[in-house]
Design an enzyme around this catalytic site. Structure first.
Site, PDB file in Angstrom:
ATOM      1  N   CYS A   1      -1.992  -2.775   7.270  1.00  0.00           N
ATOM      2  CA  CYS A   1      -1.423  -2.629   8.623  1.00  0.00           C
ATOM      3  C   CYS A   1      -1.657  -1.193   9.122  1.00  0.00           C
ATOM      4  O   CYS A   1      -2.055  -0.300   8.350  1.00  0.00           O
ATOM      5  CB  CYS A   1       0.072  -2.953   8.610  1.00  0.00           C
TER       6      CYS A   1
ATOM      7  N   GLU B   1       0.840  -1.209   0.000  1.00  0.00           N
ATOM      8  CA  GLU B   1       0.000   0.000   0.000  1.00  0.00           C
ATOM      9  C   GLU B   1       0.871   1.253   0.000  1.00  0.00           C
ATOM     10  O   GLU B   1       0.630   2.200  -0.753  1.00  0.00           O
ATOM     11  CB  GLU B   1      -0.894   0.041   1.253  1.00  0.00           C
TER      12      GLU B   1
HETATM   13  N1  THU Z   1       2.109  -6.492   4.073  1.00  0.00           N
HETATM   14  C1  THU Z   1       1.686  -5.634   3.103  1.00  0.00           C
HETATM   15  O1  THU Z   1       2.394  -5.382   2.113  1.00  0.00           O
HETATM   16  N2  THU Z   1       0.471  -5.079   3.246  1.00  0.00           N
HETATM   17  C2  THU Z   1      -0.431  -5.393   4.202  1.00  0.00           C
HETATM   18  O2  THU Z   1      -1.532  -4.878   4.204  1.00  0.00           O
HETATM   19  C3  THU Z   1      -0.057  -6.323   5.280  1.00  0.00           C
HETATM   20  C4  THU Z   1       1.357  -6.791   5.267  1.00  0.00           C
HETATM   21  C5  THU Z   1       3.408  -7.137   3.898  1.00  0.00           C
HETATM   22  C6  THU Z   1       4.497  -6.714   4.847  1.00  0.00           C
HETATM   23  C7  THU Z   1       5.390  -7.939   4.821  1.00  0.00           C
HETATM   24  O3  THU Z   1       6.240  -7.860   3.677  1.00  0.00           O
HETATM   25  C8  THU Z   1       4.430  -9.093   4.613  1.00  0.00           C
HETATM   26  O4  THU Z   1       3.241  -8.525   4.090  1.00  0.00           O
HETATM   27  C9  THU Z   1       4.126  -9.876   5.857  1.00  0.00           C
HETATM   28  O5  THU Z   1       3.719  -9.054   6.882  1.00  0.00           O
END
Ligand code: THU
Length: 159
Positions: A112, A74
């Site tokens: 997140c 995001e």
């Molecule tokens: N992650 C995202 O790219 N977006 C989200 O909404 C949740 C988590 C990624 C961060 C990390 O590279 C992996 O997912 C595991 O947490």
């Protein structure tokens, strides 16, 4: 003492019920998962931001051996959109993810906390609600504005 219950709203859709435009944005987010760099979590996330000028700006999570240096899909897409088109409103962002088996998650992946904060500031910058589409194979969550993802948020007026 007072107890406040934040009033948040989101909608549940089947993919087929969405407009063609929203379906196209989700397809772009799904495609972006294939450009993820996630050798540590094996969780491949894609995001696609639809701009008011018609552009679709995609991003994926980019991890790093120094874990906190990595970033989420995001923020990759929004920072790219905001730095490339600083004056163009971001209207909608779609998010999709594949799990360690390489398949799209049955349930939507929610952003997140740090990404929600960046989404919120993007919305404030744009002075227009930013919609969010969270893709899951079994259904899509549609959120009309970022406050519904981040009640009791920190903002510049708190400083
Ligand atoms: N992650 C995202 O790219 N977006 C989200 O909404 C949740 C988590 C990624 C961060 C990390 O590279 C992996 O997912 C595991 O947490």
């Amino acid at each position: 003492m007072k107890t406040i219950k934040p009033d948040i709203t989101y909608h549940l859709f089947d993919y087929e019920e969405l407009s063609e435009e929203d379906q196209r944005l989700i397809d772009a987010a799904k495609k972006a998962t294939y450009q993820s760099y996630a050798p540590y979590s094996h969780f491949m996330v894609g995001a696609a931001a639809k701009l008011a000028n018609g552009e679709i700006v995609c991003g994926s999570n980019q991890e790093n051996a120094a874990y906190p240096s990595g970033t989420c899909a995001e923020r990759t897409s929004l920072f790219y959109a905001n730095s490339t088109y600083p004056d163009v409103v971001v209207e909608t962002i779609a998010i999709a993810a594949r799990n360690k088996h390489g398949v799209f998650t049955p349930h939507p992946t929610a952003p997140c906390g740090a990404c929600r904060q960046v989404m919120l500031e993007t919305q404030w910058r744009n002075k227009k609600p930013l919609r969010t589409l969270l893709y899951g194979e079994e259904g899509v969550i549609v959120v009309d504005k970022v406050e519904d993802l981040l009640p009791l948020c920190f903002n510049a007026s708190s400083m």
